[in-house]
Design a protein around this motif. Sequence first.
Motif, PDB file in Angstrom:
ATOM      1  N   ILE A 105     102.908  95.315  -4.889  1.00 43.14           N
ATOM      2  CA  ILE A 105     102.238  94.927  -6.132  1.00 43.14           C
ATOM      3  C   ILE A 105     101.457  96.145  -6.613  1.00 43.14           C
ATOM      4  N   GLY A 106     101.660  96.492  -7.862  1.00 44.31           N
ATOM      5  CA  GLY A 106     100.905  97.576  -8.474  1.00 44.31           C
ATOM      6  C   GLY A 106     100.032  97.015  -9.575  1.00 44.31           C
ATOM      7  N   PHE A 107      98.758  97.411  -9.570  1.00 48.24           N
ATOM      8  CA  PHE A 107      97.820  96.914 -10.575  1.00 48.24           C
ATOM      9  C   PHE A 107      97.503  98.008 -11.601  1.00 48.24           C
ATOM     10  N   HIS A 108      97.464  97.612 -12.848  1.00 51.11           N
ATOM     11  CA  HIS A 108      96.899  98.387 -13.941  1.00 51.11           C
ATOM     12  C   HIS A 108      97.347  99.850 -13.922  1.00 51.11           C
ATOM     13  N   ALA A 109      96.420 100.784 -13.639  1.00 51.24           N
ATOM     14  CA  ALA A 109      96.733 102.216 -13.736  1.00 51.24           C
ATOM     15  C   ALA A 109      97.815 102.657 -12.749  1.00 51.24           C
ATOM     16  N   ALA A 110      98.111 101.814 -11.755  1.00 54.69           N
ATOM     17  CA  ALA A 110      99.187 102.148 -10.816  1.00 54.69           C
ATOM     18  C   ALA A 110     100.531 102.255 -11.538  1.00 54.69           C
ATOM     19  N   GLY A 111     100.671 101.541 -12.664  1.00 54.75           N
ATOM     20  CA  GLY A 111     101.933 101.583 -13.402  1.00 54.75           C
ATOM     21  C   GLY A 111     101.936 102.611 -14.515  1.00 54.75           C
TER      22      GLY A 111
ATOM     23  N   VAL B 161     103.711  94.276   2.693  1.00 53.80           N
ATOM     24  CA  VAL B 161     103.390  94.500   1.278  1.00 53.80           C
ATOM     25  C   VAL B 161     102.515  95.741   1.144  1.00 53.80           C
ATOM     26  N   VAL B 162     102.906  96.611   0.237  1.00 54.07           N
ATOM     27  CA  VAL B 162     102.078  97.759  -0.129  1.00 54.07           C
ATOM     28  C   VAL B 162     101.426  97.445  -1.472  1.00 54.07           C
ATOM     29  N   LEU B 163     100.127  97.714  -1.571  1.00 50.17           N
ATOM     30  CA  LEU B 163      99.430  97.559  -2.850  1.00 50.17           C
ATOM     31  C   LEU B 163      99.054  98.945  -3.371  1.00 50.17           C
ATOM     32  N   PHE B 164      99.303  99.191  -4.631  1.00 56.21           N
ATOM     33  CA  PHE B 164      98.734 100.355  -5.325  1.00 56.21           C
ATOM     34  C   PHE B 164      97.674  99.781  -6.260  1.00 56.21           C
ATOM     35  N   LEU B 165      96.402 100.010  -5.940  1.00 63.10           N
ATOM     36  CA  LEU B 165      95.337  99.320  -6.672  1.00 63.10           C
ATOM     37  C   LEU B 165      94.904 100.044  -7.938  1.00 63.10           C
ATOM     38  N   ASN B 166      94.998 101.391  -7.950  1.00 62.92           N
ATOM     39  CA  ASN B 166      94.545 102.077  -9.171  1.00 62.92           C
ATOM     40  C   ASN B 166      95.250 103.408  -9.442  1.00 62.92           C
ATOM     41  N   GLU B 167      96.289 103.688  -8.699  1.00 58.42           N
ATOM     42  CA  GLU B 167      97.015 104.938  -8.920  1.00 58.42           C
ATOM     43  C   GLU B 167      98.380 104.838  -8.268  1.00 58.42           C
ATOM     44  N   SER B 168      99.222 105.814  -8.533  1.00 58.43           N
ATOM     45  CA  SER B 168     100.490 105.928  -7.822  1.00 58.43           C
ATOM     46  C   SER B 168     100.541 107.313  -7.174  1.00 58.43           C
ATOM     47  N   PRO B 169     101.414 107.494  -6.190  1.00 61.77           N
ATOM     48  CA  PRO B 169     101.409 108.769  -5.465  1.00 61.77           C
ATOM     49  C   PRO B 169     101.912 109.938  -6.309  1.00 61.77           C
ATOM     50  N   HIS B 170     101.456 111.150  -5.952  1.00 62.54           N
ATOM     51  CA  HIS B 170     101.851 112.359  -6.681  1.00 62.54           C
ATOM     52  C   HIS B 170     102.730 113.286  -5.841  1.00 62.54           C
ATOM     53  N   ALA B 171     102.461 113.365  -4.548  1.00 67.37           N
ATOM     54  CA  ALA B 171     103.176 114.326  -3.701  1.00 67.37           C
ATOM     55  C   ALA B 171     104.608 113.847  -3.448  1.00 67.37           C
ATOM     56  N   PRO B 172     105.578 114.773  -3.467  1.00 64.52           N
ATOM     57  CA  PRO B 172     106.983 114.383  -3.265  1.00 64.52           C
ATOM     58  C   PRO B 172     107.216 113.594  -1.977  1.00 64.52           C
TER      59      PRO B 172
ATOM     60  N   MET C 218     109.057  93.332  -6.020  1.00 64.71           N
ATOM     61  CA  MET C 218     107.940  94.053  -6.642  1.00 64.71           C
ATOM     62  C   MET C 218     107.360  93.274  -7.797  1.00 64.71           C
ATOM     63  N   LEU C 219     106.098  93.542  -8.044  1.00 60.86           N
ATOM     64  CA  LEU C 219     105.397  92.904  -9.142  1.00 60.86           C
ATOM     65  C   LEU C 219     104.438  93.913  -9.744  1.00 60.86           C
ATOM     66  N   TYR C 220     104.562  94.110 -11.054  1.00 57.13           N
ATOM     67  CA  TYR C 220     103.552  94.905 -11.735  1.00 57.13           C
ATOM     68  C   TYR C 220     102.582  93.958 -12.429  1.00 57.13           C
ATOM     69  N   VAL C 221     101.294  94.220 -12.258  1.00 57.58           N
ATOM     70  CA  VAL C 221     100.220  93.374 -12.803  1.00 57.58           C
ATOM     71  C   VAL C 221      99.306  94.261 -13.633  1.00 57.58           C
ATOM     72  N   ASN C 222      99.168  93.968 -14.920  1.00 55.93           N
ATOM     73  CA  ASN C 222      98.391  94.864 -15.787  1.00 55.93           C
ATOM     74  C   ASN C 222      96.869  94.744 -15.596  1.00 55.93           C
ATOM     75  N   MET C 223      96.408  93.597 -15.055  1.00 56.00           N
ATOM     76  CA  MET C 223      94.975  93.460 -14.843  1.00 56.00           C
ATOM     77  C   MET C 223      94.501  94.514 -13.823  1.00 56.00           C
ATOM     78  N   GLY C 224      93.276  95.012 -14.012  1.00 57.28           N
ATOM     79  CA  GLY C 224      92.783  95.972 -13.024  1.00 57.28           C
ATOM     80  C   GLY C 224      91.777  96.976 -13.544  1.00 57.28           C
ATOM     81  N   HIS C 225      91.063  96.610 -14.608  1.00 55.72           N
ATOM     82  CA  HIS C 225      90.073  97.537 -15.162  1.00 55.72           C
ATOM     83  C   HIS C 225      88.698  96.873 -15.147  1.00 55.72           C
TER      84      HIS C 225
END
Length: 252
Positions: free
Chosen positions: A110-116, A82-93, A220-227
């Motif tokens: 699972i991506g939280f909040h600003a990750a999405g 499992v990969v977690l994106f806790l507050n951002e998503s990647p930018h570099a190609p 995958m799961l997007y979770v809006n909580m995270g602020h």
Amino acid sequence: MRRLSCSLVFLALSAVPASAADTARPFRVLAFYSTHAEPDHVEFAEQAVRFYADAATRRHFTLEATTNWDDLTPQRLKGIDVVLFLNESPHAPAQRTAFENYMESGGGWIGFHAAGYNDADTGWPWFVRFLGGAIFQGNSWPPLPATVEVDDRTDPLTRHLPPRFVSPDNEWYSWWPDPRSTPGVRVLLTLSPSNYPIGMKETIVSGDVPIVWTNTRYRMLYVNMGHGDKIFTEPVQNTFFEDALLWAAGRR
Ligand code: ZN
């Protein structure tokens, strides 16, 4: 003699059903987050690392965390369940390509909040499709608790939850298009209309606001909580966060 040993090992392994052998191994979680982000998002990410590190022994997994997005490579992702994106998503190609290939090959996320968060400047169409077509539309402000409704309590992921619960202070995002309208998207939690209007400076006044969903084409799961620093103060929600991780690892 050597040959015999190999045969015995093979027999021993084949006597164990594949699924049982699989679940005997602690699964591996790799969390990515940024420290150069909104302070409330960094606070959440650091709390999330502590929360999941605390759950690791109990829930039979190992947690690694990094703030270096260049760790998003095929080599580093090898063996990660499992990969977690806790507050951002990647930018570099290269980081994005590594993540796409990981997910297309059956990885968990699972991506939280600003990750999405994504807008016209994000420039990553694959990620928008992956999120079920959801593009950030607006948000509530300041962070406030909200009643969250559980859409489907027969799902393994939500069956421990009550029909609704109060989720602690969060900045709530709304999306357009609504991911619920995308075929293959299953919404699990939704902002209750009883909260409306929610916010003071920025307000969500109406509409369908999914909080947690999965695009069933992926694990995958997007979770809006995270602020902010209140997210892990509700035991019901904490149980959900732990169950979500097991689900993303294919252990539910
Ligand atoms: Zn936020």
